[in-house]
Write a protein that holds these residues in place. Structure first.
Motif, PDB file in Angstrom:
ATOM      1  N   HIS A 164       0.842  -1.197   0.000  1.00 42.68           N
ATOM      2  CA  HIS A 164       0.000   0.000   0.000  1.00 42.68           C
ATOM      3  C   HIS A 164       0.873   1.242   0.000  1.00 42.68           C
ATOM      4  O   HIS A 164       2.002   1.222   0.499  1.00 42.68           O
ATOM      5  N   GLU A 165       0.332   2.294  -0.556  1.00 48.86           N
ATOM      6  CA  GLU A 165       1.053   3.573  -0.554  1.00 48.86           C
ATOM      7  C   GLU A 165       1.522   3.898   0.850  1.00 48.86           C
ATOM      8  O   GLU A 165       0.787   3.733   1.828  1.00 48.86           O
ATOM      9  N   GLY A 166       2.751   4.389   0.920  1.00 55.04           N
ATOM     10  CA  GLY A 166       3.304   4.768   2.213  1.00 55.04           C
ATOM     11  C   GLY A 166       4.155   3.684   2.851  1.00 55.04           C
ATOM     12  O   GLY A 166       4.947   3.969   3.759  1.00 55.04           O
ATOM     13  N   ASP A 167       3.984   2.453   2.377  1.00 52.81           N
ATOM     14  CA  ASP A 167       4.800   1.362   2.930  1.00 52.81           C
ATOM     15  C   ASP A 167       6.255   1.512   2.496  1.00 52.81           C
ATOM     16  O   ASP A 167       6.561   2.187   1.513  1.00 52.81           O
ATOM     17  N   THR A 168       7.136   0.839   3.219  1.00 53.49           N
ATOM     18  CA  THR A 168       8.552   0.746   2.834  1.00 53.49           C
ATOM     19  C   THR A 168       8.809  -0.661   2.324  1.00 53.49           C
ATOM     20  O   THR A 168       8.331  -1.633   2.916  1.00 53.49           O
ATOM     21  N   VAL A 169       9.536  -0.761   1.225  1.00 50.38           N
ATOM     22  CA  VAL A 169       9.839  -2.082   0.664  1.00 50.38           C
ATOM     23  C   VAL A 169      11.346  -2.270   0.531  1.00 50.38           C
ATOM     24  O   VAL A 169      12.095  -1.301   0.365  1.00 50.38           O
TER      25      VAL A 169
ATOM     26  N   ALA B 283       8.234   5.212   1.847  1.00 50.51           N
ATOM     27  CA  ALA B 283       7.023   6.001   1.540  1.00 50.51           C
ATOM     28  C   ALA B 283       6.586   5.771   0.094  1.00 50.51           C
ATOM     29  O   ALA B 283       6.465   6.707  -0.691  1.00 50.51           O
ATOM     30  N   THR B 284       6.345   4.515  -0.241  1.00 52.74           N
ATOM     31  CA  THR B 284       6.059   4.159  -1.633  1.00 52.74           C
ATOM     32  C   THR B 284       4.850   4.920  -2.184  1.00 52.74           C
ATOM     33  O   THR B 284       3.908   5.254  -1.446  1.00 52.74           O
TER      34      THR B 284
ATOM     35  N   GLY C 239      19.000 -10.311 -13.337  1.00 48.72           N
ATOM     36  CA  GLY C 239      18.008 -11.109 -12.640  1.00 48.72           C
ATOM     37  C   GLY C 239      16.691 -10.990 -13.401  1.00 48.72           C
ATOM     38  O   GLY C 239      16.566 -10.192 -14.334  1.00 48.72           O
ATOM     39  N   THR C 240      15.708 -11.763 -13.007  1.00 48.63           N
ATOM     40  CA  THR C 240      14.414 -11.716 -13.693  1.00 48.63           C
ATOM     41  C   THR C 240      13.539 -10.586 -13.182  1.00 48.63           C
ATOM     42  O   THR C 240      12.478 -10.327 -13.726  1.00 48.63           O
ATOM     43  N   GLY C 241      14.000  -9.924 -12.147  1.00 48.74           N
ATOM     44  CA  GLY C 241      13.268  -8.756 -11.688  1.00 48.74           C
ATOM     45  C   GLY C 241      12.299  -9.031 -10.567  1.00 48.74           C
ATOM     46  O   GLY C 241      11.872 -10.159 -10.343  1.00 48.74           O
ATOM     47  N   THR C 242      11.964  -7.984  -9.850  1.00 47.91           N
ATOM     48  CA  THR C 242      10.890  -8.004  -8.846  1.00 47.91           C
ATOM     49  C   THR C 242       9.795  -7.081  -9.335  1.00 47.91           C
ATOM     50  O   THR C 242      10.052  -5.902  -9.608  1.00 47.91           O
ATOM     51  N   SER C 243       8.604  -7.615  -9.454  1.00 55.52           N
ATOM     52  CA  SER C 243       7.456  -6.805  -9.882  1.00 55.52           C
ATOM     53  C   SER C 243       6.811  -6.180  -8.657  1.00 55.52           C
ATOM     54  O   SER C 243       6.293  -6.885  -7.787  1.00 55.52           O
ATOM     55  N   LEU C 244       6.858  -4.869  -8.576  1.00 52.39           N
ATOM     56  CA  LEU C 244       6.293  -4.145  -7.431  1.00 52.39           C
ATOM     57  C   LEU C 244       5.002  -3.452  -7.853  1.00 52.39           C
ATOM     58  O   LEU C 244       4.971  -2.723  -8.846  1.00 52.39           O
ATOM     59  N   THR C 245       3.965  -3.687  -7.099  1.00 47.76           N
ATOM     60  CA  THR C 245       2.680  -3.001  -7.318  1.00 47.76           C
ATOM     61  C   THR C 245       2.328  -2.228  -6.062  1.00 47.76           C
ATOM     62  O   THR C 245       2.275  -2.825  -4.976  1.00 47.76           O
ATOM     63  N   VAL C 246       2.126  -0.934  -6.202  1.00 48.62           N
ATOM     64  CA  VAL C 246       1.768  -0.089  -5.066  1.00 48.62           C
ATOM     65  C   VAL C 246       0.305   0.310  -5.218  1.00 48.62           C
ATOM     66  O   VAL C 246      -0.075   0.961  -6.195  1.00 48.62           O
ATOM     67  N   ILE C 247      -0.492  -0.086  -4.246  1.00 46.81           N
ATOM     68  CA  ILE C 247      -1.935   0.159  -4.277  1.00 46.81           C
ATOM     69  C   ILE C 247      -2.246   1.460  -3.540  1.00 46.81           C
ATOM     70  O   ILE C 247      -1.713   1.687  -2.452  1.00 46.81           O
ATOM     71  N   PRO C 248      -3.108   2.297  -4.113  1.00 43.64           N
ATOM     72  CA  PRO C 248      -3.435   3.575  -3.434  1.00 43.64           C
ATOM     73  C   PRO C 248      -4.095   3.331  -2.084  1.00 43.64           C
ATOM     74  O   PRO C 248      -4.758   2.322  -1.863  1.00 43.64           O
TER      75      PRO C 248
END
Lengths: 111, 117
Positions: A14-19, A78-79, A102-111
């Motif tokens: 979610h928005e605001g998270d740290t990854v 603060a994503t 690498g094959t990558g990390t797919s990141l999805t940030v939800i509002p």
């Protein structure tokens, strides 16, 4: 066999998270490690790391290399939804200048 | 092989000569991309193939650059009358068809390092 492994493969926050995204490598004659953000066409260059323990920072993004552990992390604080992308890690060898992605990390940030 | 392969891995040529770079994508991957990584620069998009057709050639820097893909598989990038500024690492990537569950993820080859003297 030379390889680069990224984890996790995908992440939804979610928005605001740290990854924290991880990249580990087994590459002989290591020269540097690069992080890219890939949205549409060409991945966008983020960081190049050559020295262990020195953090590179750009806004909410930061990255550090650990040559002893053969790994690197990419932190995003603060994503925002605009951070949604695939994050690629690549290692470059000294000999031959070959890239190992690498094959990558797919990141999805939800509002 | 299991991954994207490129050949040659290194190429040194003289200014004015033509070079051909080859990319073998992962079997079954319909999309193929060419990029260029110059020293100190980010990845530069060159061209994208979907099957044998190239819907996006917008990144080719000049008419000296051309690319083709035959049989929906192997692609060659040709640079005619090479210039010193063409020196870079040329990267190829392929991705699986939409609907396969892994669409969008590009798998990169190791690159061809081109040095134009």
């Amino acid at each position: 066999e030379d390889k680069v492994v990224q984890s996790p493969l995908s992440l939804v926050v979610h928005e605001g998270d740290t990854v924290t995204l991880n990249c580990s490598y087994e590459v002989t004659n290591f020269r540097s490690l690069l992080w890219y953000k890939q949205e549409k066409k060409a991945p966008t260059f983020l960081f190049m790391l050559t020295s262990s323990g020195i953090e590179k920072k750009s806004g909410r993004l930061s990255s550090i290399l650990d040559k002893k552990e053969l790994s690197s992390i990419l932190n995003i604080t603060a994503t925002q939804t605009g951070d949604s992308a695939i994050y690629l890690c690549a290692v470059v060898r000294n000999t031959g200048n070959q890239f190992y992605f690498g094959t990558g990390t797919s990141l999805t940030v939800i509002p | 092989g299991a991954g994207v392969s490129q050949s040659p891995s290194n190429k040194v040529t003289e200014k004015g000569k033509d070079v051909e770079l080859r990319c073998d994508p992962i079997s079954g991957h319909t999309a193929l991309y060419w990029y260029r990584q110059s020293l100190g620069q980010g990845l530069e998009f060159l061209i994208y193939f979907q099957g044998n057709s190239a819907p996006d050639k917008s990144g080719l820097p000049s008419d000296r650059f051309s690319a083709e893909r035959t049989g929906g598989s192997v692609s060659t990038l040709t640079i005619q009358r090479t210039q010193q500024e063409d020196s870079a690492v040329y990267l190829c990537a392929s991705s699986s068809p939409w609907g396969s569950g892994q669409q969008g993820t590009q798998y990169f080859g190791p690159g061809t390092r081109l040095l134009v003297l």
